[in-house]
Write an enzyme that holds these catalytic residues in place. Sequence first.
Site, short mmCIF file in Angstrom:
data_model
loop_
_atom_site.label_atom_id
_atom_site.label_comp_id
_atom_site.label_asym_id
_atom_site.label_seq_id
_atom_site.Cartn_x
_atom_site.Cartn_y
_atom_site.Cartn_z
N LYS A 213 0.84 -1.20 0.00
CA LYS A 213 0.00 0.00 0.00
C LYS A 213 0.88 1.25 0.00
O LYS A 213 0.68 2.15 -0.80
CB LYS A 213 -0.90 -0.02 1.24
CG LYS A 213 -1.80 1.18 1.33
CD LYS A 213 -2.86 0.98 2.35
CE LYS A 213 -2.61 1.83 3.56
NZ LYS A 213 -3.77 1.86 4.46
N GLU A 219 11.04 -4.72 3.35
CA GLU A 219 11.05 -6.15 3.02
C GLU A 219 10.53 -6.38 1.59
O GLU A 219 11.11 -7.13 0.82
CB GLU A 219 10.17 -6.94 4.00
CG GLU A 219 10.70 -7.05 5.42
CD GLU A 219 10.26 -5.91 6.31
OE1 GLU A 219 9.89 -4.82 5.79
OE2 GLU A 219 10.29 -6.09 7.54
N GLY A 270 -3.96 -1.96 5.88
CA GLY A 270 -3.33 -3.16 5.34
C GLY A 270 -3.98 -4.45 5.83
O GLY A 270 -4.29 -5.34 5.04
N ARG A 271 -4.25 -4.54 7.12
CA ARG A 271 -4.79 -5.79 7.69
C ARG A 271 -6.26 -6.00 7.34
O ARG A 271 -6.82 -7.05 7.62
CB ARG A 271 -4.56 -5.82 9.19
CG ARG A 271 -5.08 -4.61 9.94
CD ARG A 271 -4.52 -4.56 11.35
NE ARG A 271 -4.88 -3.34 12.09
CZ ARG A 271 -4.20 -2.20 12.04
NH1 ARG A 271 -3.14 -2.09 11.27
NH2 ARG A 271 -4.57 -1.16 12.76
N GLU A 357 -2.69 -6.01 15.88
CA GLU A 357 -2.24 -4.72 15.36
C GLU A 357 -3.33 -3.66 15.52
O GLU A 357 -3.05 -2.46 15.59
CB GLU A 357 -1.84 -4.85 13.87
CG GLU A 357 -0.87 -3.78 13.40
CD GLU A 357 -0.25 -4.06 12.04
OE1 GLU A 357 0.97 -4.28 11.97
OE2 GLU A 357 -0.99 -4.07 11.04
N HIS A 388 -2.63 -32.13 19.83
CA HIS A 388 -1.42 -32.90 20.14
C HIS A 388 -0.24 -31.98 20.38
O HIS A 388 0.91 -32.40 20.31
CB HIS A 388 -1.13 -33.87 18.99
CG HIS A 388 -2.24 -34.87 18.83
ND1 HIS A 388 -2.28 -36.07 19.51
CD2 HIS A 388 -3.39 -34.81 18.12
CE1 HIS A 388 -3.38 -36.72 19.20
NE2 HIS A 388 -4.09 -35.97 18.36
N LYS A 503 11.39 -0.42 13.05
CA LYS A 503 11.80 -0.12 11.67
C LYS A 503 12.89 0.95 11.66
O LYS A 503 13.87 0.85 10.93
CB LYS A 503 10.61 0.39 10.85
CG LYS A 503 9.53 -0.64 10.57
CD LYS A 503 8.45 -0.01 9.67
CE LYS A 503 7.23 -0.88 9.56
NZ LYS A 503 6.13 -0.27 8.84
O1 LIG Z 1 1.37 -2.76 2.31
P1 LIG Z 1 2.56 -2.12 2.94
O2 LIG Z 1 2.49 -0.61 2.91
O3 LIG Z 1 3.84 -2.61 2.33
O4 LIG Z 1 2.57 -2.48 4.50
C1 LIG Z 1 2.73 -3.79 4.95
C2 LIG Z 1 2.40 -3.94 6.41
O5 LIG Z 1 3.26 -3.14 7.20
C3 LIG Z 1 2.55 -2.62 8.32
O6 LIG Z 1 2.42 -1.25 8.14
C4 LIG Z 1 3.25 -2.91 9.62
O7 LIG Z 1 4.61 -2.68 9.55
C5 LIG Z 1 1.21 -3.31 8.30
O8 LIG Z 1 0.22 -2.59 8.92
C6 LIG Z 1 1.01 -3.51 6.84
O9 LIG Z 1 0.03 -4.47 6.59
#
Ligand SMILES: O=P(O)(O)OC[C@H]1O[C@](O)(CO)[C@@H](O)[C@@H]1O
Length: 527
Positions: A213, A219, A270-271, A357, A388, A503
């Site tokens: 987003k 990452e 995002g979530r 979150e 288990h 971060k």
């Molecule tokens: O879609 P993006 O902006 O890469 O964010 C990924 C994820 O990183 C976060 O901001 C948390 O670090 C989440 O809320 C989000 O889902």
Amino acid sequence: MATWKNLDTLASFDKLCSLKNHVDIAAALSGEEGGKRVADYSTPMAAGLNYNYAAKEVDETVLSALAQLADEAQLIDKFEELYNGAVINTGENRMVLHHLARRQLGNPVVVDGVDKREFYVAQQKKAADFANKVHAGEITNEAGEKFTTVVQIGIGGSDLGPRALYIALENWAKANNTFKMEARFISNVDPDDAAAVLASVDLAHSLFIVVSKSGTTLETLTNEAFVKDALTKAGLNPSKHMLAVTSETSPLAKSEDYLTAIFMDDYIGGRYSSVSAVGGAILSLAFGPEVFAQLLDGAAAEDQLATNRDLMKNPDMLDALIGIYERNVQGYPSTAVLPYSQALSRFPAHLQQCDMESNGKTVNRFSEPVSYVTGPVIFGEPGTNGQHSFYQLLHQGSDIIPLQFIGFKKSQLGVDVDIENSTSQQKLCANVAAQIIAFACGKEDENLNKNFKGKRPSSIIIGDELTPASLGALLAHFENKIMFQGFVWNLNSFDQEGVQLGKVLAKRVLAHDTDGALKVFSDLLNI
Ligand SMILES: O=P(O)(O)OC[C@H]1O[C@](O)(CO)[C@@H](O)[C@@H]1O
């Protein structure tokens, strides 16, 4: 306009607190009355699901106190304001519009002349058209061959929800002849994640969706570069293999390096974004746009139920309020999500982000500290595997941990065998029924090592079969539950400042701008 107040200022909360340990579930579930309770304490959800709360520590008195709390906290008024476009995400000064990606629940929401429902539908259509062209061989690799695999590159909400939904529907799609493309996911910045996925796919026939987003997540950008490098080394042109899902204002949106870009916006967190293009692109490619549309319909029908002011007819608000009673009155620290369905193996991981979150906070929406506990720790695994593993602690450990079971009468593939007079599906369902009673009622034994105290509350969501529509309803149920709980706790459930500090420090480590303990840890890890 609804008034936002802390939970401990509400008179109905005082009433609820006076009902601590009010119900003995072992007694409530015993005898003929117990059977009647199981039949009665059930509320229909959308898409044929039912929320059964007979094994929760509630009775008419507790339920009535919960209904008073729902009224006093103005939960439905707040939900109405949310879907009509109020700035509910105060921390980021944003509206919260994920419901609008599934249906128009209230008034049109228009931003800078753009109707947001129309915008989300247009992006769904863009994803659907793209997927249809890939399936029809109108969009191909440079050699003119069809793509067979789609790989999503994203993390957090850009990974967990879509991945959980893909896994949930993979077998269903195969059994119903709607399976179009294999999907894989790269999320972790651990190079072994990307390398292992890339080694397992046929690069020349793979499409990659970069999902972010913000378009700035370290990452995801690193993994995108990792994939581009692999494509280039294989003699392939990355821009012919990649598309982006991002917001219109993100750096990715400006790039020419993609086959196409499909958009979401800042009003869907995002979530909560699996129902936007974040989930829509990959699910439409994997199973066809019609399957994704069915999932949205299931979610939309559940959202409609969540607008009901009658607590007993609103399973999402009811689940939320029982959770408040368990957390703030009974004092239970966590909740286990236990699907008796292998297809839901990653669903608890998705809910973990969605819930923790959203509601893992100690200041209210006005940034003032609250003096009560908020979001519980969420964890889970599919049954019977969990039985288990960690069920020992759930049955006999020192904490009481409320349980959310999910179970289906039918399997998705319909392939089964009869061994010792029962099918595997029957064994699966027998186990969940047995666990509910074992947890609630326990078993006395003179040998304390074999004694089960019981009094472990649980609920179960029961469906016929896990389908796109029932999965959509399930997803919306938990999202709405989390939203209602955030309202009760007077939190802003839609920002996530708690993820920022780590971060920032990681960037400093990578820039070798460290001292003290951070420097020593960095040295120990060879950075
Ligand atoms: O879609 P993006 O902006 O890469 O964010 C990924 C994820 O990183 C976060 O901001 C948390 O670090 C989440 O809320 C989000 O889902």
